[in-house]
Scaffold this motif. Structure first.
Motif, mmCIF file in Angstrom:
data_model
loop_
_atom_site.group_PDB
_atom_site.id
_atom_site.type_symbol
_atom_site.label_atom_id
_atom_site.label_comp_id
_atom_site.label_asym_id
_atom_site.label_seq_id
_atom_site.Cartn_x
_atom_site.Cartn_y
_atom_site.Cartn_z
ATOM 1 N N LEU A 28 -20.865 -29.330 -40.731
ATOM 2 C CA LEU A 28 -21.790 -28.335 -41.266
ATOM 3 C C LEU A 28 -22.756 -27.803 -40.203
ATOM 4 N N PRO A 29 -23.400 -28.665 -39.416
ATOM 5 C CA PRO A 29 -24.297 -28.121 -38.379
ATOM 6 C C PRO A 29 -23.560 -27.248 -37.363
ATOM 7 N N ILE A 30 -22.334 -27.584 -37.077
ATOM 8 C CA ILE A 30 -21.565 -26.790 -36.126
ATOM 9 C C ILE A 30 -21.279 -25.410 -36.724
ATOM 10 N N PHE A 31 -20.844 -25.381 -37.998
ATOM 11 C CA PHE A 31 -20.577 -24.093 -38.651
ATOM 12 C C PHE A 31 -21.854 -23.271 -38.800
ATOM 13 N N LYS A 32 -22.952 -23.982 -39.098
ATOM 14 C CA LYS A 32 -24.230 -23.285 -39.221
ATOM 15 C C LYS A 32 -24.628 -22.669 -37.883
ATOM 16 N N SER A 33 -24.442 -23.383 -36.802
ATOM 17 C CA SER A 33 -24.737 -22.860 -35.464
ATOM 18 C C SER A 33 -23.862 -21.653 -35.146
ATOM 19 N N SER A 38 -23.421 -15.876 -34.627
ATOM 20 C CA SER A 38 -22.756 -14.639 -35.034
ATOM 21 C C SER A 38 -23.785 -13.631 -35.563
ATOM 22 N N GLN A 39 -24.757 -14.079 -36.348
ATOM 23 C CA GLN A 39 -25.809 -13.190 -36.858
ATOM 24 C C GLN A 39 -26.640 -12.617 -35.715
ATOM 25 N N ARG A 40 -27.020 -13.484 -34.770
ATOM 26 C CA ARG A 40 -27.813 -12.997 -33.628
ATOM 27 C C ARG A 40 -27.029 -11.977 -32.826
ATOM 28 N N ARG A 41 -25.747 -12.218 -32.655
ATOM 29 C CA ARG A 41 -24.902 -11.289 -31.897
ATOM 30 C C ARG A 41 -24.819 -9.932 -32.607
ATOM 31 N N ARG A 42 -24.606 -9.947 -33.941
ATOM 32 C CA ARG A 42 -24.559 -8.692 -34.703
ATOM 33 C C ARG A 42 -25.901 -7.958 -34.626
#
Length: 160
Positions: A28-33, A38-42
């Motif tokens: 979960l922490p890996i997917f959250k990261s 991905s959000q920061r990149r967008r």
């Protein structure tokens, strides 16, 4: 033996489920990261695109603002010119009526049209003083005024 194999398979299945659950929880922490990255990149891409559009359109917007201001300045000049011309006409026409000591319905009608436009554009108190004096003048008697003729024309149009 069969019973032993069955218990062993059952325990192995339970262990597999537990390992799967632990793996999912630890992932979960890996997917959250990954999701945050991905959000920061967008957002970074969107910010760069917005900045590029703003940079590309800035000259056009600045040109529009300059042209708009020029038009507004010209309109203000035209208003000032109109006020000056209307003031002159209100004063001259009003003074003619005052000099005669009386006025006609047609003269009053014309004067009112001039004065209303003058006042709407922001004319000063001189025009208002002239308007009061003219409105106090006695009316001379007339039988066929332009105002009366205009009323007849309007009535004829309405009847058609």
């Amino acid at each position: 033996m069969w019973l032993l194999t069955s218990i062993f398979d059952q325990r192995l299945t339970e262990i597999s489920v537990i390992v799967g659950i632990l793996g999912a929880i630890s992932a979960l922490p890996i997917f959250k990261s990954i999701g945050n990255w991905s959000q920061r990149r967008r957002k970074h891409k969107a910010d760069r695109l917005t900045e590029a559009i703003a940079k590309a359109t800035r000259p056009l917007i600045e040109s529009y603002h300059r042209e708009h201001q020029e038009i507004m300045d010209k309109l203000a000049d035209q208003d000032e010119t109109s006020i000056s011309l209307l003031h002159d006409r209100v004063y001259i026409d009003g003074q003619k009526m005052l000099d005669k000591g009386e006025t006609s319905i047609d003269e009053i009608d014309n004067f009112i049209h001039l004065y209303q436009r003058y006042r709407k554009l922001g004319g000063n108190g001189t025009g208002e003083a002239m308007n009061r004096r003219v409105m106090d003048l006695p009316l001379k008697h007339e039988t066929n005024t332009l105002v009366q003729e205009a009323d007849r024309i309007h009535k004829e149009r309405e009847e058609k």
